[in-house]
Design a protein around this motif. Sequence first.
Motif, short mmCIF file in Angstrom:
data_model
loop_
_atom_site.label_atom_id
_atom_site.label_comp_id
_atom_site.label_asym_id
_atom_site.label_seq_id
_atom_site.Cartn_x
_atom_site.Cartn_y
_atom_site.Cartn_z
N GLU A 272 -0.60 72.08 55.71
CA GLU A 272 -1.11 72.26 57.07
C GLU A 272 -2.53 72.82 57.07
N ARG A 273 -2.97 73.33 55.89
CA ARG A 273 -4.33 73.88 55.83
C ARG A 273 -5.38 72.81 55.57
N PHE B 75 3.25 65.04 34.17
CA PHE B 75 2.55 66.28 34.50
C PHE B 75 3.58 67.32 34.91
N ASN C 297 3.24 69.32 49.92
CA ASN C 297 2.00 69.41 49.12
C ASN C 297 1.22 70.70 49.36
N GLY D 66 5.31 74.75 40.38
CA GLY D 66 4.93 76.04 40.95
C GLY D 66 3.60 76.56 40.45
N GLY D 67 3.42 77.87 40.58
CA GLY D 67 2.16 78.52 40.24
C GLY D 67 1.97 78.67 38.74
N GLU E 126 -1.11 85.33 39.13
CA GLU E 126 -2.00 84.19 39.37
C GLU E 126 -3.14 84.66 40.28
N VAL F 278 4.93 70.67 45.36
CA VAL F 278 3.88 71.33 44.58
C VAL F 278 3.35 72.49 45.42
N GLY F 279 3.34 73.68 44.82
CA GLY F 279 2.83 74.85 45.55
C GLY F 279 3.10 76.11 44.75
N SER F 280 3.20 77.24 45.43
CA SER F 280 3.35 78.52 44.75
C SER F 280 4.77 78.67 44.20
N LYS G 239 4.41 65.23 53.46
CA LYS G 239 4.01 66.37 54.29
C LYS G 239 2.80 67.03 53.64
N LYS H 17 6.50 75.43 57.34
CA LYS H 17 7.82 75.84 56.88
C LYS H 17 8.98 75.10 57.58
N PHE I 96 -2.53 73.16 49.23
CA PHE I 96 -3.86 73.00 49.85
C PHE I 96 -4.94 72.63 48.85
N ASN I 97 -4.67 72.82 47.54
CA ASN I 97 -5.83 72.83 46.63
C ASN I 97 -6.32 71.45 46.19
N CYS J 260 -4.12 74.66 39.51
CA CYS J 260 -2.96 75.17 38.78
C CYS J 260 -3.20 75.12 37.28
P1 NAD Z 1 2.25 77.26 49.12
O1 NAD Z 1 3.47 77.50 48.31
O2 NAD Z 1 1.81 78.32 50.05
O3 NAD Z 1 2.44 75.93 50.02
C1 NAD Z 1 2.86 74.72 49.47
C2 NAD Z 1 3.64 73.93 50.52
O4 NAD Z 1 4.80 74.67 50.87
C3 NAD Z 1 2.86 73.70 51.81
O5 NAD Z 1 3.04 72.36 52.19
C4 NAD Z 1 3.46 74.66 52.80
O6 NAD Z 1 3.51 74.13 54.10
C5 NAD Z 1 4.86 74.89 52.27
N1 NAD Z 1 5.33 76.27 52.47
C6 NAD Z 1 4.60 77.41 52.37
N2 NAD Z 1 5.38 78.48 52.57
C7 NAD Z 1 6.63 78.03 52.79
C8 NAD Z 1 7.87 78.67 53.04
N3 NAD Z 1 7.98 80.00 53.12
N4 NAD Z 1 8.95 77.89 53.22
C9 NAD Z 1 8.87 76.55 53.14
N5 NAD Z 1 7.72 75.89 52.90
C10 NAD Z 1 6.60 76.62 52.72
O7 NAD Z 1 1.09 76.86 48.09
P2 NAD Z 1 -0.47 76.66 48.37
O8 NAD Z 1 -1.09 78.00 48.63
O9 NAD Z 1 -0.69 75.58 49.35
O10 NAD Z 1 -0.96 76.11 46.96
C11 NAD Z 1 -1.38 76.94 45.89
C12 NAD Z 1 -0.28 77.12 44.87
O11 NAD Z 1 0.14 75.83 44.41
C13 NAD Z 1 -0.73 77.87 43.65
O12 NAD Z 1 0.28 78.78 43.27
C14 NAD Z 1 -0.90 76.79 42.59
O13 NAD Z 1 -0.75 77.22 41.25
C15 NAD Z 1 0.18 75.85 42.99
N6 NAD Z 1 -0.07 74.51 42.46
C16 NAD Z 1 0.68 74.12 41.40
C17 NAD Z 1 0.45 72.88 40.83
C18 NAD Z 1 1.25 72.44 39.64
O14 NAD Z 1 1.09 71.31 39.20
N7 NAD Z 1 2.12 73.28 39.09
C19 NAD Z 1 -0.55 72.04 41.35
C20 NAD Z 1 -1.28 72.48 42.45
C21 NAD Z 1 -1.04 73.73 43.00
#
Ligand code: NAD
Length: 485
Positions: free
Chosen positions: A174-175, A446, A145, A246-247, A379, A222-224, A171, A204, A147-148, A279
């Motif tokens: 961590e922030r 979604f 998951n 993703g982002g 982004e 869900v993340g970048s 999971k 990670k 942070f946002n 996002c």
């Molecule tokens: P992030 O990618 O940095 O982290 C997301 C998760 O991945 C965290 O749990 C983190 O521990 C893990 N992670 C980070 N770096 C890693 C690596 N190198 N290897 C393995 N795991 C790793 O994202 P963030 O900064 O926490 O969240 C913001 C991003 O999430 C933005 O880009 C936003 O657009 C996106 N987001 C997308 C949606 C969607 O529905 N598409 C929803 C919410 C947030």
Amino acid sequence: MIKNYINGQWGESQGRESVEVVNPATKELLDRCPLGTPGDVDRAVQAASSAFVSWRRTPVIDRVQPFFRLKTLMEENLPALARQVTIENGKILAEAIGSVRRAIQMVETACGMPSLMMGQFSEDIAGEIDCLSVRQPIGVFASINPFNFPAMVPFWFWPFAVAAGNTFIVKPSERVPLTQIKIFELIEKAGFPKGVINMVQGGKEVVNALLAHPTIKGISFVGSTPVAKYVYQTGTANLKRVQALGGAKNSMVVLPDASLEKSARVAFESITGCAGERCLAGSVVICVGDEVDRKFRDLVIPIASDTIVGNGLEARVQMGPVISEAARERIKGLIQSAVDEGADLLLDGRKNLGDLPGFFLRPTVIGGVRPGMRIAEEEIFGPVVCLAKVDSFDDAIRWINSSPYGNTTTLFTTSGAAARKFSYEVDPGMVGINIGVPAPMAFFSFGGRKDSFFGDVKAHGNQCINFFTDTKVITERWLKDSSIW
Ligand code: NAD
């Protein structure tokens, strides 16, 4: 130190390293989050795998009972949960309340699992032969998951997975792990059998262990975008089901027939709500024609400069901080890149921060944004309104579809024909018509497209049932007279 929740028990992580969890509005150290190990993941998987044996045999009407209790517990604790979201993430209390409410709606929708996972039946597919298909749970799933949305995002997945008969490992980011601690205390009270839902803290290394573990059947991420791509590629190479959100870089189009005053307010709220850390946040407002561009500048600048920025726990505050100093520096750098590339800095949110103690920015408004500028392509994830001008509606649609991202987009118009053309032709997977943040409710699915989503089955709604179950087709013939054999 923050704990794991494995097999119905709170316990220390094996990880020796940890990261600070900081209140972004005050820079106060709230706690430390351990960076878990493959050993932590393995213990959680063993617990989830053992629990699966009896959980999948538990009738679905019994499996949803703890969810009804969890809904009530979350309603009762909504103010405390929302407060925790604000403290660790920074978004204002009203936004935090909205995000917890969305999490509760996921639980409510998952309570419909007896109907959601029903199979199909056809009588007489051939002489006296009937055919049925059932949906069966698959095993252990996990979510990773961002942070946002510390409360909401994990709920996009685990209630559906668990109600369908799977077991789960969450999971958190961590922030922002603290809200999930409060939520897991409620999960514990709701009475899920031990091992059915587990939580492992970390970064990670935990992600890599989840992706590599042979017992885990599926991963929801869900993340970048770079991490989403990595998780999708690694997880599928390890033969898992993966859905990786993703982002984003979301544009909003304003047609001359739109109500400009209302559109300006809605677009501004989309871009700066949650300090831009959504996002589904709008980013570039594409104005069709000179007049729309000029009027939009005049409307948005005062709204932006009147915004009250501060600690989201204070009722009068309209926008909180961004998550970290690193995020603030990145956003400031993007604003500077726009200036260097020739855009008009109409309002500079890097200024007048006074004695605000945390990672604050005020809303920024940039005019004259053009394709190719970094601010137009990347982004931002911060409160920056980018105004662009094009000559025609078709140019606006071309702009949207040229982006590698495809999460969401919005059209402001009073024309039904324009709205239909827009919905039909644009690439993004979630479309708003006069809606700034078109977030699908729990009972719709979604997810974006292109670099905003890797996979084929999106989050929650009907689609997620396909992710969390597998079908089995049974063709049967029952004869009164067995002499035929
Ligand atoms: P992030 O990618 O940095 O982290 C997301 C998760 O991945 C965290 O749990 C983190 O521990 C893990 N992670 C980070 N770096 C890693 C690596 N190198 N290897 C393995 N795991 C790793 O994202 P963030 O900064 O926490 O969240 C913001 C991003 O999430 C933005 O880009 C936003 O657009 C996106 N987001 C997308 C949606 C969607 O529905 N598409 C929803 C919410 C947030």
